[in-house]
Write a protein that holds these residues in place. Structure first.
Motif, PDB file in Angstrom:
ATOM      1  N   TYR A  55       0.832  -1.206   0.000  1.00 12.76           N
ATOM      2  CA  TYR A  55       0.000   0.000   0.000  1.00 12.76           C
ATOM      3  C   TYR A  55       0.870   1.261   0.000  1.00 12.76           C
ATOM      4  O   TYR A  55       0.679   2.180   0.804  1.00 12.76           O
ATOM      5  CB  TYR A  55      -0.973  -0.013   1.181  1.00 12.76           C
ATOM      6  N   THR A  85      -9.333   3.357   6.945  1.00  6.07           N
ATOM      7  CA  THR A  85      -9.875   2.022   6.780  1.00  6.07           C
ATOM      8  C   THR A  85      -8.969   1.000   7.461  1.00  6.07           C
ATOM      9  O   THR A  85      -7.947   1.350   8.076  1.00  6.07           O
ATOM     10  CB  THR A  85     -10.048   1.684   5.277  1.00  6.07           C
ATOM     11  N   PHE A  87      -7.087  -2.784   6.525  1.00  7.23           N
ATOM     12  CA  PHE A  87      -6.773  -3.850   5.582  1.00  7.23           C
ATOM     13  C   PHE A  87      -6.471  -5.115   6.363  1.00  7.23           C
ATOM     14  O   PHE A  87      -5.888  -5.073   7.454  1.00  7.23           O
ATOM     15  CB  PHE A  87      -5.583  -3.477   4.700  1.00  7.23           C
ATOM     16  N   SER A  89      -5.303  -9.418   6.170  1.00  7.47           N
ATOM     17  CA  SER A  89      -4.767 -10.601   5.500  1.00  7.47           C
ATOM     18  C   SER A  89      -5.005 -11.801   6.397  1.00  7.47           C
ATOM     19  O   SER A  89      -4.698 -11.768   7.595  1.00  7.47           O
ATOM     20  CB  SER A  89      -3.273 -10.457   5.227  1.00  7.47           C
ATOM     21  N   TRP A  96      -4.377  -9.530   0.518  1.00  6.43           N
ATOM     22  CA  TRP A  96      -4.982  -8.519   1.378  1.00  6.43           C
ATOM     23  C   TRP A  96      -6.338  -8.099   0.834  1.00  6.43           C
ATOM     24  O   TRP A  96      -6.552  -8.088  -0.375  1.00  6.43           O
ATOM     25  CB  TRP A  96      -4.071  -7.282   1.454  1.00  6.43           C
ATOM     26  N   LYS A  97      -7.246  -7.733   1.757  1.00  7.71           N
ATOM     27  CA  LYS A  97      -8.537  -7.177   1.407  1.00  7.71           C
ATOM     28  C   LYS A  97      -8.869  -6.051   2.373  1.00  7.71           C
ATOM     29  O   LYS A  97      -8.474  -6.078   3.548  1.00  7.71           O
ATOM     30  CB  LYS A  97      -9.643  -8.240   1.477  1.00  7.71           C
ATOM     31  N   GLU A  98      -9.646  -5.085   1.876  1.00  6.37           N
ATOM     32  CA  GLU A  98     -10.141  -4.050   2.768  1.00  6.37           C
ATOM     33  C   GLU A  98     -11.299  -4.597   3.593  1.00  6.37           C
ATOM     34  O   GLU A  98     -12.076  -5.444   3.128  1.00  6.37           O
ATOM     35  CB  GLU A  98     -10.620  -2.838   1.973  1.00  6.37           C
TER      36      GLU A  98
END
Length: 400
Positions: A55, A85, A87, A89, A96-98
């Motif tokens: 990021y 936000t 993130f 994992s 990774w995802k939000e």
């Protein structure tokens, strides 16, 4: 000089046996002003390898491993397009995802002034008996809870909507640089309903009912910037970092805007153990780090807190200071650190310890360096440089 009589060290106990030291490679989770990095060691902690950035360009205020599974990683992030936000994992950082629902304040009622999360600042795993539970603190001060491993978040309304909340944290114009922030969250290992939080500015607060109600816990802590001569304020203090020892959870430490303090919870009052620091150095700083197996041992990183508050190493000579007797005495540890002209400091979440023997200590600087010690602070070496400003450093032993 403050004189303290420390309670016996806990050693091993039926409830909290002293853990065996960990072994093997360490991963440092680095949050910076321009992204996150992983700094991996060999088994001896002698050589280190820096990852590519994650990021890149985003502010990463905190980067933390779930100790329960050794694979779930969470980042507190502020991005240019997504805003504040989290993130997540679930595979030790491979993907990774939000978060589907990041921390957010409720919509204000008609006629009510609304709040919005400006930064998700701090992350803390919940009690070991509550799988998937996490807490988050924000700027402006807010407390949030997730019960699904950090994917969706809800307000802890007992704090966020407490009738005294606005009085506790003050008005926006009274906030410290960067804004008022809920930066420290601790869960008592004996009781998941027993919580401590640290708010700058505001103070230390305690809940014994899972966050439904809160009380200030600031007796004995100075707040020299509050004009109440002869009166000890209940709130409005500026703790920079709050730490609770996992083996002796009634032992609390804080690095405050007005010094270094220790509390033994039964007494219910903070004692300024920083008065025992060298006068030419003072007891102002951001982080405080505890030895994982010894509640009497703690480390701090002082900064210049004189009249203009330059927030740099005193005299340009950075050093860590250690106490091994709960604050009765302090000793300078600077072997290997720059001897002069090093005008950096260390932020509140940018210093940490591992659980090896000897204990490893690590800190990241405002100058973009990461320093480490394999011998409890007796000697130091630079592990990485030329990074963005470092906001957080945490240790992890990732499971494959």
């Amino acid at each position: 000089m403050t004189s303290l009589s420390s309670p016996p060290r806990p050693g091993s106990s039926p409830l909290f046996p002293a853990p065996r030291p960990s072994e093997g490679p360490i991963t440092l989770l680095l949050g910076t002003r321009k992204g996150a990095f992983l700094l991996r060691s060999d088994a001896a902690r002698q050589s280190w390898e820096l990852s590519d950035p994650l990021y890149l360009g985003s502010i990463i205020d905190h980067f933390v491993l779930d100790p329960g599974d050794g694979r779930t990683l969470l980042m507190a992030a502020s991005t240019g397009h997504l805003g504040p936000t989290v993130f997540r994992s679930a595979d030790a950082g491979a993907t990774w995802k939000e978060a589907e629902r990041p921390p957010a304040f409720r919509k204000a009622a008609e006629g009510e002034k609304g709040r919005s999360v400006e930064r998700v600042f701090s992350l803390s795993p919940g009690h070991r008996a509550e799988e998937g539970v996490w807490y988050a603190g924000s700027t402006p001060p807010g407390l949030f809870r997730s019960e699904d491993g950090g994917n969706t978040w809800s307000e802890v309304s007992g704090f966020n909507d407490h009738p005294m909340r606005d009085a506790w944290v003050g008005a926006e114009q009274e906030a410290p640089p960067g804004g008022a922030t809920l930066h420290s969250i601790h869960v008592d290992p004996r009781d998941p309903a027993h919580l401590y939080i640290g708010v700058s500015c505001g103070g230390v607060f305690e809940s014994t009912d899972g966050g439904a109600s809160w009380q200030p816990l600031n007796a004995g802590s100075e707040a020299l910037f509050i004009p109440t001569p002869g009166v000890e304020p209940d709130y409005g203090h500026d703790p920079h970092c709050l730490a609770v020892h996992p083996l002796l959870p009634d032992r609390l430490y804080q690095q405050n805007h007005c010094g270094i303090y220790r509390m033994d919870r039964e007494e219910g009052r903070w004692t300024r153990i920083g008065e025992n620091m060298p006068a030419e150095v003072g007891d102002i700083g951001f982080p405080v780090v505890l030895h994982p197996r010894d509640p009497d041992t703690a480390w701090v990183f002082p900064m210049d807190g004189t009249d203009v508050w330059p927030r740099t190493s005193p005299g340009g000579r950075p050093a860590v200071y250690v106490t091994q007797n709960a604050g009765e005495t302090w000793r300078r540890q600077d072997a290997g650190l720059p001897e002069k002209n090093a005008w950096f400091t260390v932020y509140r979440q940018a210093m940490t310890a591992d659980a090896h023997h000897p204990v490893g200590l690590y800190f990241g600087t405002t100058g973009g360096e990461v320093w480490g010690s394999r011998d409890g602070g007796e000697s130091w070496e630079c592990l990485a440089g030329h990074l963005p400003q470092v906001y957080s450093v945490r240790t992890a032993q990732l499971r494959p």
